[in-house]
Design an enzyme around this catalytic site. Structure first.
Site, short mmCIF file in Angstrom:
data_model
loop_
_atom_site.label_atom_id
_atom_site.label_comp_id
_atom_site.label_asym_id
_atom_site.label_seq_id
_atom_site.Cartn_x
_atom_site.Cartn_y
_atom_site.Cartn_z
N ARG A 32 0.83 -1.21 0.00
CA ARG A 32 0.00 0.00 0.00
C ARG A 32 0.86 1.25 0.00
NH1 ARG A 32 -2.83 -4.16 1.93
NH2 ARG A 32 -5.12 -4.10 2.10
N GLY A 100 -1.60 -11.68 -4.93
CA GLY A 100 -3.01 -11.35 -5.10
C GLY A 100 -3.29 -9.92 -4.65
N ARG A 128 -6.03 -17.70 -9.49
CA ARG A 128 -6.85 -17.11 -8.41
C ARG A 128 -7.99 -16.25 -8.96
NH1 ARG A 128 -2.94 -15.02 -3.80
NH2 ARG A 128 -4.94 -14.88 -2.74
N SER A 174 -13.12 -9.59 2.49
CA SER A 174 -11.85 -9.44 1.79
C SER A 174 -11.36 -8.00 1.83
CB SER A 174 -12.00 -9.88 0.32
OG SER A 174 -10.86 -9.50 -0.41
N GLN A 176 -8.75 -7.11 0.35
CA GLN A 176 -8.26 -6.80 -0.99
C GLN A 176 -9.36 -6.18 -1.84
OE1 GLN A 176 -6.51 -10.40 -2.50
NE2 GLN A 176 -4.73 -10.25 -1.16
N ASP A 322 -4.36 -15.23 7.12
CA ASP A 322 -3.10 -15.75 6.57
C ASP A 322 -2.36 -16.68 7.54
OD1 ASP A 322 -3.48 -14.38 4.21
OD2 ASP A 322 -2.36 -12.62 4.86
N LYS A 349 -6.25 -19.15 -1.63
CA LYS A 349 -5.04 -18.34 -1.34
C LYS A 349 -3.92 -18.78 -2.29
CE LYS A 349 -6.81 -15.77 1.80
NZ LYS A 349 -6.97 -14.34 1.52
N ARG A 353 -5.06 -23.92 0.83
CA ARG A 353 -4.34 -24.16 2.09
C ARG A 353 -5.01 -25.22 2.96
NH1 ARG A 353 -2.28 -17.91 3.14
NH2 ARG A 353 -0.43 -18.18 1.82
C1 S3P Z 1 -4.41 -8.88 2.17
C2 S3P Z 1 -5.66 -9.35 2.43
C3 S3P Z 1 -5.97 -10.77 2.61
C4 S3P Z 1 -4.72 -11.60 2.85
C5 S3P Z 1 -3.60 -11.23 1.92
C6 S3P Z 1 -3.24 -9.77 2.10
C7 S3P Z 1 -4.22 -7.43 1.97
O1 S3P Z 1 -6.64 -11.25 1.46
O2 S3P Z 1 -5.00 -12.98 2.72
O3 S3P Z 1 -2.46 -12.02 2.19
O4 S3P Z 1 -3.06 -6.96 2.00
O5 S3P Z 1 -5.23 -6.73 1.78
P1 S3P Z 1 -8.24 -11.10 1.34
O6 S3P Z 1 -8.55 -9.72 1.68
O7 S3P Z 1 -8.58 -11.43 -0.07
O8 S3P Z 1 -8.79 -12.11 2.32
#
Ligand code: S3P
Length: 443
Positions: A32, A100, A128, A174, A176, A322, A349, A353
């Site tokens: 970020r 991801g 993914r 999520s 992300q 994670d 993931k 996992r």
């Molecule tokens: C992350 C969010 C998580 C996590 C990933 C890092 C992030 O994924 O598993 O390793 O930096 O926003 P999700 O938000 O898809 O669960």
């Protein structure tokens, strides 16, 4: 980056962990930091930046869009922001490697640009799901495509004007997806709101505030305003609790252990692993709480303890998402049964996992029964054996620590991707007392 070396970890059984340990910088925050600094006005500097393959891929992507990124060098990085509208179109697809986070967050920024772009990744990332971001981005007016299976490559066409602000309820917990939409919201007309039924990591929200463009948060609704600007900021990036988790696990299961993990981020949206292991009876103490870069930080002392099996509360799943490879190994070393439910996200993931850990634990002689959304594990004696990390960094590190409680050597295959999040894991773990040898090039 996609050129993988075959790295194998061979870990002798037993031993204990001791000493003061500093894990590398937080991966989520490092990604970020590059993204927000690049689209901010003015320069930004960070220390403690993660020099892992994932975050370096993000830096490289912004260089390819005309941003001057100096470093990372000894954790220091300096980025000359070009402003929200200053990126230039890359001349080739942007390779996000194994990450991801990089692909999904960047898709949000790219959706608002007046140029075409394409995001690709390694074999794992190419499997993914990306529709979780492309669908809401399309609702915002973005012109964005994936492969027919909803997976990368992600092709993004020039926006042709500002995006539309939307209000979107996350169908999966999520961070992300939330972050992708908040970043796209910077390029939309009006207020883009994301409703998250359960809390997920809030680093994007905190960092937007540090860059002078705070989101509005009320209840479970988080809104970003379009048409603003970000101002460059300096930041001290804390150690990654997701990396610290392997040492918390190792010290908990290896008798006679006592470690102090220094300067670890303890944002409450990330500390699920501490809560879960504490419920299992782990001896974990947070010391010297402080703040850095708008994030809570502490030193974490862990001493060995006898763990017991629990039913993991589903409310903690997104806060430890994670860390389940580590939690599953803890469960294998605990007395009684541990049940994890509500964690189907683990199947998408860096590897599946649930399957990877279930198969590996069974190979080591542990009764593990994978379910659609979690696992049932009966703690017991762990043999040695040869397990496959499936190229997943966290599976590799979790099984490395399992050797502390095993009766014979544990060999873990396909460990090159440990470098994505934790360069130097093997030597650092060795210096703390894990008898690990890396064949190949894990630095
Ligand atoms: C992350 C969010 C998580 C996590 C990933 C890092 C992030 O994924 O598993 O390793 O930096 O926003 P999700 O938000 O898809 O669960």
């Amino acid at each position: 980056m996609s050129q993988r070396q075959n790295v194998t970890f061979t870990v002798a059984p037993g031993g204990r962990l001791k000493g003061r340990i500093r894990v590398p910088g937080d991966k989520s925050i490092s990604h970020r930091f590059v993204m927000l600094s690049a689209i901010a006005e003015g320069a930004s500097e960070a220390s403690g930046f993660l020099q892992g393959e994932d975050t370096i891929a993000t830096a490289k992507a912004f260089r390819a869009m005309g941003v001057a990124v100096e470093g990372p060098d000894d954790g220091r990085v300096r980025i000359e922001g070009v402003g929200l509208r200053g990126l230039s179109g890359p001349s080739a697809p942007l390779d996000m490697g194994n990450s991801g986070t990089a692909m999904r967050l960047l898709a949000g920024i790219l959706a608002g640009q007046e140029f075409d772009s394409q995001l690709t990744g390694d074999a794992s990332l190419s499997r993914r799901p990306m529709t979780r971001v492309t669908e809401p981005l399309r609702k915002m007016g973005a012109r964005i495509d994936t492969a027919a299976s909803g997976t990368p490559p992600v092709k993004i066409h020039a926006a042709g004007g500002p995006l539309r602000a939307i209000e979107y309820t996350l169908p999966v917990a999520s961070a992300q997806v939330k972050s992708c939409l908040l970043l796209a919201g910077l390029y939309a007309q009006g207020k883009t709101c994301v409703i998250e039924p359960v809390a997920t990591r809030d680093h994007t929200e905190r960092m937007l505030a540090a860059f002078g463009n705070p989101v509005e948060v009320s209840d479970h609704r988080i809104c970003a305003h379009g048409g603003g600007r970000l101002r460059g900021a300096n930041m001290e990036i804390p150690g990654d609790i997701s990396s610290a988790a392997f040492f918390i696990l190792g010290a908990s299961i290896a008798r006679g252990s006592d470690v102090l993990l220094e300067g670890v981020g303890v944002n409450p949206t990330r500390t699920g692993v501490i809560e879960i292991l504490s419920l299992m009876g782990a001896d974990i103490e947070l010391r010297n709480p402080r703040e850095a870069g708008g994030e809570p930080v502490a030193d974490i002392r862990v001493r060995s303890s006898r763990l017991k099996g629990i039913k993991v509360p589903e409310s903690l799943v997104p806060l430890a998402i994670d860390e389940f490879p580590a939690v599953f190994v803890a469960a294998a070393c605990a007395e009684g049964e541990t049940r994890v439910t509500g964690a189907s996200e683990l199947r998408v993931k860096e590897s599946d996992r649930i399957d990877a850990m279930g198969t590996g634990l069974e190979l080591l002689g542990i009764e593990a029964e994978p379910t659609d959304d979690g696992m049932r594990i009966k703690g017991g004696r762990m043999r040695g054996g040869r397990v496959d990390s499936r190229g997943d960094h966290r599976i590799a590190m979790a099984f490395s620590m399992a050797a502390l409680a095993a009766e014979e050597t544990v060999v873990i295959e396909d460990c090159a991707n440990v470098n994505t999040s934790f360069p130097g894991f093997a030597p650092l773990a060795a210096s703390a007392g894990l008898d690990v040898k890396a064949d190949g090039a894990q630095g």
